[in-house]
Design an enzyme around this catalytic site. Structure first.
Site, PDB file in Angstrom:
ATOM      1  N   HIS A  64       0.799  -1.238   0.000  1.00 32.23           N
ATOM      2  CA  HIS A  64       0.000   0.000   0.000  1.00 32.23           C
ATOM      3  C   HIS A  64       0.822   1.274   0.000  1.00 32.23           C
ATOM      4  O   HIS A  64       0.289   2.359  -0.163  1.00 32.23           O
ATOM      5  CB  HIS A  64      -0.949   0.029   1.200  1.00 32.23           C
TER       6      HIS A  64
HETATM    7  N1  UDP Z   1      -3.863  -4.940   8.576  1.00 31.96           N
HETATM    8  C1  UDP Z   1      -5.154  -5.448   8.680  1.00 31.96           C
HETATM    9  N2  UDP Z   1      -5.761  -5.933   7.562  1.00 31.96           N
HETATM   10  C2  UDP Z   1      -5.149  -5.955   6.342  1.00 31.96           C
HETATM   11  C3  UDP Z   1      -3.825  -5.435   6.240  1.00 31.96           C
HETATM   12  C4  UDP Z   1      -3.215  -4.928   7.370  1.00 31.96           C
HETATM   13  O1  UDP Z   1      -5.725  -5.471   9.758  1.00 31.96           O
HETATM   14  O2  UDP Z   1      -5.758  -6.409   5.379  1.00 31.96           O
HETATM   15  C5  UDP Z   1      -3.246  -4.373   9.782  1.00 31.96           C
HETATM   16  C6  UDP Z   1      -1.868  -4.880  10.094  1.00 31.96           C
HETATM   17  O3  UDP Z   1      -1.942  -6.046  10.867  1.00 31.96           O
HETATM   18  C7  UDP Z   1      -1.261  -3.732  10.860  1.00 31.96           C
HETATM   19  C8  UDP Z   1      -1.929  -2.523  10.262  1.00 31.96           C
HETATM   20  O4  UDP Z   1      -3.077  -2.994   9.566  1.00 31.96           O
HETATM   21  O5  UDP Z   1      -1.602  -3.765  12.225  1.00 31.96           O
HETATM   22  C9  UDP Z   1      -0.968  -1.854   9.324  1.00 31.96           C
HETATM   23  O6  UDP Z   1      -1.610  -0.867   8.648  1.00 31.96           O
HETATM   24  P1  UDP Z   1      -0.991  -0.232   7.344  1.00 31.96           P
HETATM   25  O7  UDP Z   1      -0.183  -1.288   6.657  1.00 31.96           O
HETATM   26  O8  UDP Z   1      -2.128   0.412   6.653  1.00 31.96           O
HETATM   27  O9  UDP Z   1      -0.084   0.941   7.885  1.00 31.96           O
HETATM   28  P2  UDP Z   1       1.428   1.040   8.362  1.00 31.96           P
HETATM   29  O10 UDP Z   1       1.651   0.089   9.472  1.00 31.96           O
HETATM   30  O11 UDP Z   1       2.293   0.796   7.157  1.00 31.96           O
HETATM   31  O12 UDP Z   1       1.547   2.448   8.827  1.00 31.96           O
END
Ligand code: UDP
Length: 384
Positions: A209
């Site tokens: 993403h």
């Molecule tokens: N996550 C989720 N469902 C999904 C993909 C990710 O619940 O289909 C969770 C993942 O376990 C983590 C969080 O979303 O806790 C991460 O979010 P994201 O990747 O959007 O943001 P980042 O961590 O890169 O800031």
């Protein structure tokens, strides 16, 4: 344990899925003292709506005019909305987490009203100035009064930047308790895998993403090509972020997903269950780099840089979008069951699952100290 803070006295400002995940337990521990404000940065039923219920969060106050706007407008609109809320009902402290535009707006709003600012997950640095998140986290750390570092290395980075030692506490990262609290039972995980036709340790879980992978068509093509290659060898499950789906459609890359099991964005429990039994995870997410250390699974991180080097020691490997993904994935997959057993014995570098309680105690202490001394001391001195 509930703290003795007055009702609605701690404003918890958040705006994206990872903030909901990582602040849920703190909000629960704060109980009636928590006043949750959602800036609407990612307000989307798939990414935020269901998460509030699943994580047991109280209904937040929502700001308007933030989601889908350019970064400066998001920050300005959230700051404007937060200042109005804080003027109408001043909190005794403001909590933000991580490096989002919501976190920076919360930090600026706290600063403008001379409210103590608590930063959860302080001291992360990618040293990559191309990442807006890097600027957000540096700025929030400069403004914070209470810096909750997840690891000793995060504390060292803050000290090296000249942050006074007394502002920093190593609390661990609340992601550890989030994983422990929300991982479904072994039975439920077994049912979930069966429903998707998956076998434990027999598939790859992927998420993509970040703009560096989605907004650059060459990078997006390279990532999807590598996933398609892996999918010819074992199932690849891809819960697809709405932005990534839009980019794939716009770039005409849907055929690359033919062999991949594409799911809608998963609820948190479902995602953890899928991650817990994946032979390998391929992801550009920040939070997943931490979760994999709690779940004991190997990870290929598709990014130019990481602010979480702790994960790289045993669990994760950093690769550019391209053939390096497949090469790293096959290397980790070749470690097989002994590799997975080894990872399962290692402690997470992100703490012991008590971060949220430690942070709640720090908030109570900060509020007590602030209410027992002249509140406007520093600002009065500046104005003089
Ligand atoms: N996550 C989720 N469902 C999904 C993909 C990710 O619940 O289909 C969770 C993942 O376990 C983590 C969080 O979303 O806790 C991460 O979010 P994201 O990747 O959007 O943001 P980042 O961590 O890169 O800031």
């Amino acid at each position: 344990m509930q703290t003795v803070l007055p009702a609605r006295s701690v404003a918890v400002v958040l705006g994206t899925r990872p903030e909901l995940v990582k602040l849920a337990e703190l909000i629960r521990v704060l109980g009636p003292a928590a006043r949750v404000v959602h800036t609407g940065q990612h307000y989307d039923e798939e990414l935020s709506g269901g998460f509030l219920d699943e994580l047991g969060l109280p209904e937040p106050a929502y700001l308007t005019g933030v989601g889908g706007q350019p970064r400066a407008v998001q920050i300005a609109a959230a700051l404007h909305g937060l200042d109005a809320l804080f003027a109408a009902e001043p909190p005794l402290a403001v909590v933000v987490q991580g490096d989002t535009n919501a976190a920076l707006a919360g930090a600026l709003a706290a600063n403008a009203r001379d409210l103590p600012l608590v930063h959860v997950e302080a001291g992360l640095r990618s040293h990559d100035r191309a990442m807006p998140e890097e600027h957000n986290r540096v700025l929030v750390d400069r403004l914070a009064d209470v810096l909750c570092a997840a690891t000793p290395d995060n504390r060292e980075l803050l000290l090296a930047e000249g942050v006074p030692e007394e502002r920093i506490t190593v609390t661990g990262n609340p992601v550890v308790e989030a994983v422990r609290d929300h991982l479904p039972s072994a039975d439920a995980r077994g049912r979930l895998l069966a429903a998707h036709g998956l076998t434990a340790d027999g598939y790859v879980l992927a998420t993509v993403h970040r703009p560096e992978n989605t907004d650059d068509e060459r990078a997006l093509t390279a990532v999807l090509t590598e996933l398609a290659g892996l999918a010819r060898e074992l199932p690849v499950v891809l819960p697809l972020h709405p932005r990534t789906r839009a980019r794939i459609e716009a770039a005409g890359l849907l055929p690359l997903l033919d062999g991949v099991t594409v799911l809608p964005p998963a609820g948190y429990g479902t995602f953890l269950a899928l991650a817990r039994h994946a032979a390998l995870i391929v992801s550009d997410s920040g939070g997943v780099q931490e979760e994999t250390t709690v779940l004991g699974r190997p990870l290929v991180v598709v990014r130019n840089s990481t602010e979480r080097p702790e994960s790289l020691a045993d669990f994760a490997e950093l690769v550019d979008p391209g053939p390096a993904i497949g090469a790293a994935a096959r290397r980790r997959l070749a470690e097989g069951p002994p590799g997975l057993r080894h990872l399962a014995t290692l402690p997470s570098p992100y703490g012991d699952g008590t971060a949220s309680r430690r942070i709640a105690a720090l908030i109570a202490k900060t509020v007590a100290a602030r209410t027992s001394t002249a509140p406007k001391r520093e600002h009065a001195a500046l104005a003089a």
